[in-house]
Motif scaffolding. Structure first.
Motif, PDB file in Angstrom:
ATOM      1  N   LEU A   1       0.831  -1.198   0.000  1.00  0.00           N
ATOM      2  CA  LEU A   1       0.000   0.000   0.000  1.00  0.00           C
ATOM      3  C   LEU A   1       0.872   1.257   0.000  1.00  0.00           C
ATOM      4  N   LEU A   2       1.940   1.239   0.820  1.00  0.00           N
ATOM      5  CA  LEU A   2       2.839   2.397   0.871  1.00  0.00           C
ATOM      6  C   LEU A   2       3.471   2.631  -0.488  1.00  0.00           C
ATOM      7  N   ASN A   3       3.927   1.539  -1.101  1.00  0.00           N
ATOM      8  CA  ASN A   3       4.532   1.658  -2.424  1.00  0.00           C
ATOM      9  C   ASN A   3       3.570   2.258  -3.427  1.00  0.00           C
ATOM     10  N   MET A   4       2.320   1.773  -3.359  1.00  0.00           N
ATOM     11  CA  MET A   4       1.302   2.271  -4.287  1.00  0.00           C
ATOM     12  C   MET A   4       1.045   3.751  -4.068  1.00  0.00           C
ATOM     13  N   MET A   5       0.792   4.110  -2.794  1.00  0.00           N
ATOM     14  CA  MET A   5       0.345   5.468  -2.534  1.00  0.00           C
ATOM     15  C   MET A   5       1.480   6.479  -2.604  1.00  0.00           C
ATOM     16  N   SER A   6       2.735   6.011  -2.526  1.00  0.00           N
ATOM     17  CA  SER A   6       3.822   6.977  -2.675  1.00  0.00           C
ATOM     18  C   SER A   6       3.879   7.491  -4.112  1.00  0.00           C
ATOM     19  N   ASN A   7       3.165   6.802  -5.017  1.00  0.00           N
ATOM     20  CA  ASN A   7       3.102   7.277  -6.396  1.00  0.00           C
ATOM     21  C   ASN A   7       1.974   8.266  -6.623  1.00  0.00           C
ATOM     22  N   PHE A   8       1.133   8.428  -5.609  1.00  0.00           N
ATOM     23  CA  PHE A   8       0.020   9.363  -5.771  1.00  0.00           C
ATOM     24  C   PHE A   8       0.510  10.737  -5.331  1.00  0.00           C
ATOM     25  N   SER A   9       1.016  11.499  -6.284  1.00  0.00           N
ATOM     26  CA  SER A   9       1.640  12.774  -5.914  1.00  0.00           C
ATOM     27  C   SER A   9       1.429  13.774  -7.039  1.00  0.00           C
ATOM     28  N   GLY A  10       2.006  14.925  -6.885  1.00  0.00           N
ATOM     29  CA  GLY A  10       1.958  15.928  -7.935  1.00  0.00           C
ATOM     30  C   GLY A  10       0.573  16.499  -8.163  1.00  0.00           C
ATOM     31  N   VAL A  11       0.239  16.760  -9.425  1.00  0.00           N
ATOM     32  CA  VAL A  11      -1.037  17.381  -9.757  1.00  0.00           C
ATOM     33  C   VAL A  11      -2.240  16.500  -9.372  1.00  0.00           C
TER      34      VAL A  11
ATOM     35  N   PHE B   1       7.179  20.770  -6.434  1.00  0.00           N
ATOM     36  CA  PHE B   1       6.675  21.883  -7.234  1.00  0.00           C
ATOM     37  C   PHE B   1       5.256  21.645  -7.711  1.00  0.00           C
ATOM     38  N   ALA B   2       5.024  20.474  -8.327  1.00  0.00           N
ATOM     39  CA  ALA B   2       3.749  20.233  -9.003  1.00  0.00           C
ATOM     40  C   ALA B   2       2.553  20.439  -8.069  1.00  0.00           C
ATOM     41  N   THR B   3       2.612  19.847  -6.875  1.00  0.00           N
ATOM     42  CA  THR B   3       1.490  19.942  -5.940  1.00  0.00           C
ATOM     43  C   THR B   3       1.216  21.400  -5.578  1.00  0.00           C
ATOM     44  N   ALA B   4       2.281  22.109  -5.218  1.00  0.00           N
ATOM     45  CA  ALA B   4       2.119  23.501  -4.803  1.00  0.00           C
ATOM     46  C   ALA B   4       1.588  24.349  -5.952  1.00  0.00           C
ATOM     47  N   TYR B   5       2.152  24.134  -7.141  1.00  0.00           N
ATOM     48  CA  TYR B   5       1.739  24.928  -8.300  1.00  0.00           C
ATOM     49  C   TYR B   5       0.265  24.697  -8.609  1.00  0.00           C
ATOM     50  N   ALA B   6      -0.158  23.434  -8.533  1.00  0.00           N
ATOM     51  CA  ALA B   6      -1.550  23.135  -8.859  1.00  0.00           C
ATOM     52  C   ALA B   6      -2.498  23.725  -7.820  1.00  0.00           C
ATOM     53  N   ILE B   7      -2.069  23.824  -6.572  1.00  0.00           N
ATOM     54  CA  ILE B   7      -2.974  24.317  -5.534  1.00  0.00           C
ATOM     55  C   ILE B   7      -2.981  25.838  -5.434  1.00  0.00           C
ATOM     56  N   VAL B   8      -1.802  26.447  -5.297  1.00  0.00           N
ATOM     57  CA  VAL B   8      -1.797  27.903  -5.064  1.00  0.00           C
ATOM     58  C   VAL B   8      -1.363  28.712  -6.280  1.00  0.00           C
ATOM     59  N   MET B   9      -1.058  28.042  -7.397  1.00  0.00           N
ATOM     60  CA  MET B   9      -0.523  28.726  -8.585  1.00  0.00           C
ATOM     61  C   MET B   9       0.666  29.580  -8.150  1.00  0.00           C
TER      62      MET B   9
END
Lengths: 265, 278
Positions: free
Chosen positions: B95-105, B213-221
């Motif tokens: 599960l950890l392996n799977m969810m560590s891929n859920f990131s970014g946008v 970068f991706a997560t922050a950019y998608a949330i707060v531009m």
């Protein structure tokens, strides 16, 4: 562990698991219903997926992403395998240099990598300022650490020097021995690291957004642009992206298993 | 000699797309914008402009908090997972392996579905009268901390698990026989042995959040002062690129990441020396 602490451990692990699964599962449910303005969603529908799969822009983004995945990973593998030949057969002293150079991108990550490449080539007016060329260059560097690690581990596992010497004793040229004996033996290991690299490229947003932007929109950039237009469509894209990434990681885990088993046994 | 030709493609790519760009970044950070002469102007500028100061402070703050919280959760998760049955351990690691891929946008979007202005939990919070959920602003520094913690947890647990498998069961047995209570065992045996792993994980998490970068950019531009966002905004668009300020900001980011690694190395060395003495 006694029964009570075992129960507590189980509950804690289940809670963490739920927390980790929650955002994705909610997105999945969100993508399957037409409305979610109350506590429970209602109006089950596959419309979001229908719209997504009939959107030509979606397919072109997927195609671009696949091209990026294939070209950059194949290029990195070829280049690294060639360079590795020099290291194991000609000059071992280059190994230190190669190790450092291959690990730098791992520490740098996307932001620095993308802007440093833009900074040097953009606006120079030469063929190097071509955004697509910059993008392929950047991806090649991005996957370097993963492929390098994979090749190194596989080479160590087969004791490449001995194989190379044996082939030479039997009258085979060094390079031919490398191509026909060493490479076929490490291919499966390299394949696993290539899959891992594919999932990195597939999940990349930074490089594609910063370097190419609208010029060469990959699936993540497509998602980011659609996010504020239609959340239903965006949720379907998220599900599709994660499904693909899961598929790749699943393959990696499955292929890795027999190897670790052998190590333990 | 001709054999060295095989090294050439690698060298060309690495020089063109990794080493030269990095050198150029360093050089342009020390090149004054108006005169083109070498100098510290760009660094003086970023350390005196409130926006850039704030970006550095915010980046460090968010990275530290998310790394620390992620680490604490991961510590318990790794410990319990380590002591759990084989099957549980395998499933949890998967599960950890799977969810560590859920990131970014995608991750950013999922959190918008959950906690955005009309997010599911936000609505639930309004209905049930839970002010924390109802008034939570995802598009802010605290929102970023929350999302960052999410992606730190699986990574931290995966990084910590190998350290826990280094704890030998005999140590605990010996401690129990010698009448050490559980707290003594943890403080004097387990944690000192886990320390290099813990600090190493902390530095990876810190660097990971700094460079995200991706997560922050998608949330707060670009509406939030964050180092990674400020750096990229200097290189957007074909016409105006601010290499001087961007370069200096990028060097600060690199400096922070190097610092994190150096601190970790220093502690790791000390702790292994200490162990050798014992």
């Amino acid at each position: 562990m006694n029964r009570r602490s075992r129960l507590f451990a189980g509950i804690f692990l289940i809670l963490v698991s739920c927390y980790l699964l929650l955002p994705f599962l909610m997105t999945l449910v969100y993508s399957l219903f037409s409305e979610w303005t109350d506590i429970l969603p209602h109006g089950f529908t596959l419309r979001n997926y229908g719209n997504l799969f009939s959107d030509p822009e979606f397919w072109s983004s997927i195609a671009r992403t696949l091209v990026l995945c294939a070209v950059s990973v194949l290029l990195t593998i070829t280049v690294l395998l060639l360079a590795m030949y020099v290291i194991i057969a000609v000059n071992r002293n280059l190994r230190g240099f190669m190790q450092i150079v291959c690990m730098i991108p791992y520490a740098l990550q996307g932001v620095i990598l993308s802007i440093s490449i833009i900074s040097i080539y953009s606006g120079t007016g030469t063929f190097l300022s071509n955004r697509l060329l910059m993008l392929f260059g950047a991806y090649t560097i991005l996957v370097l650490p993963y492929i390098y690690q994979g090749i190194c581990n596989s080479l160590n596992a087969i004791s490449s020097e001995t194989l190379l010497e044996a082939a030479q004793v039997l009258g085979c040229g060094k390079f031919r021995a490398y191509l026909q004996v060493i490479i076929p033996n490490i291919l499966s290991g390299v394949f696993i690291s290539a899959l891992l690299a594919e999932s990195i490229v597939f999940g990349d947003f930074v490089l594609a957004n910063n370097i190419a932007g609208n010029n060469y929109q990959n699936i993540q950039v497509f998602l980011n642009r659609r996010m504020f237009k239609s959340s239903g469509l965006a949720s379907a894209i998220v599900v599709v992206i994660f499904a693909v990434v899961l598929l790749i990681t699943g393959m990696v885990l499955k292929l890795q298993k027999p190897q670790t088993g052998r190590e333990n046994g | 000699m001709t054999e060295f030709l095989a090294f050439l493609p690698f060298l060309v790519i690495v020089v063109c797309y990794e080493l030269l760009p990095l050198c150029q970044l360093a050089v342009s950070s020390f090149t004054e914008k108006t005169s083109g002469k070498p100098g510290f102007e760009n660094y003086i500028k970023i350390f005196t402009t409130p926006l850039y100061q704030q970006s550095i402070v915010n980046s460090v703050r968010i990275s530290l908090i998310s790394a620390a919280v992620g680490l604490v959760v991961a510590f318990f998760a790794a410990d319990l997972c380590h002591e759990a049955k084989e099957g549980t351990r395998r499933r949890f690691t998967m599960l950890l392996n799977m969810m560590s891929n859920f990131s970014g946008v995608p991750l950013a979007f999922a959190f918008m579905v959950l906690m955005g202005n009309t997010g599911v939990l936000t609505l639930l919070g309004k209905k049930a009268g839970i002010p924390f959920l109802a008034n939570f602003n995802l598009y802010s520094g605290n929102g970023l901390v929350l999302v960052y913690i999410y992606f730190q947890i699986p990574l931290a647990t995966l990084l910590l698990l190998p350290s826990f498998s280094g704890l030998r069961p005999e140590w605990r047995e010996a401690a129990v026989i010698l009448k050490a209570d559980p707290l003594d065992y943890w403080l004097r045996i387990a944690i000192p042995n886990l320390l290099p792993g813990i600090l190493g994980t902390l530095s990876v998490l810190f660097a990971n959040a700094l460079a995200a970068f991706a997560t922050a950019y998608a949330i707060v531009m670009n509406n939030y002062a964050l180092l990674a966002l400020q750096i990229t905004s200097k290189y957007k668009g074909d016409v105006e690129i601010d290499k001087a300020t961007g370069g200096a900001l990028a060097m600060v980011l690199i400096g922070l990441m190097v610092l994190a690694t150096a601190v970790n190395d220093c502690f790791t060395k000390k702790s292994t020396q200490g162990r050798r003495l014992v």
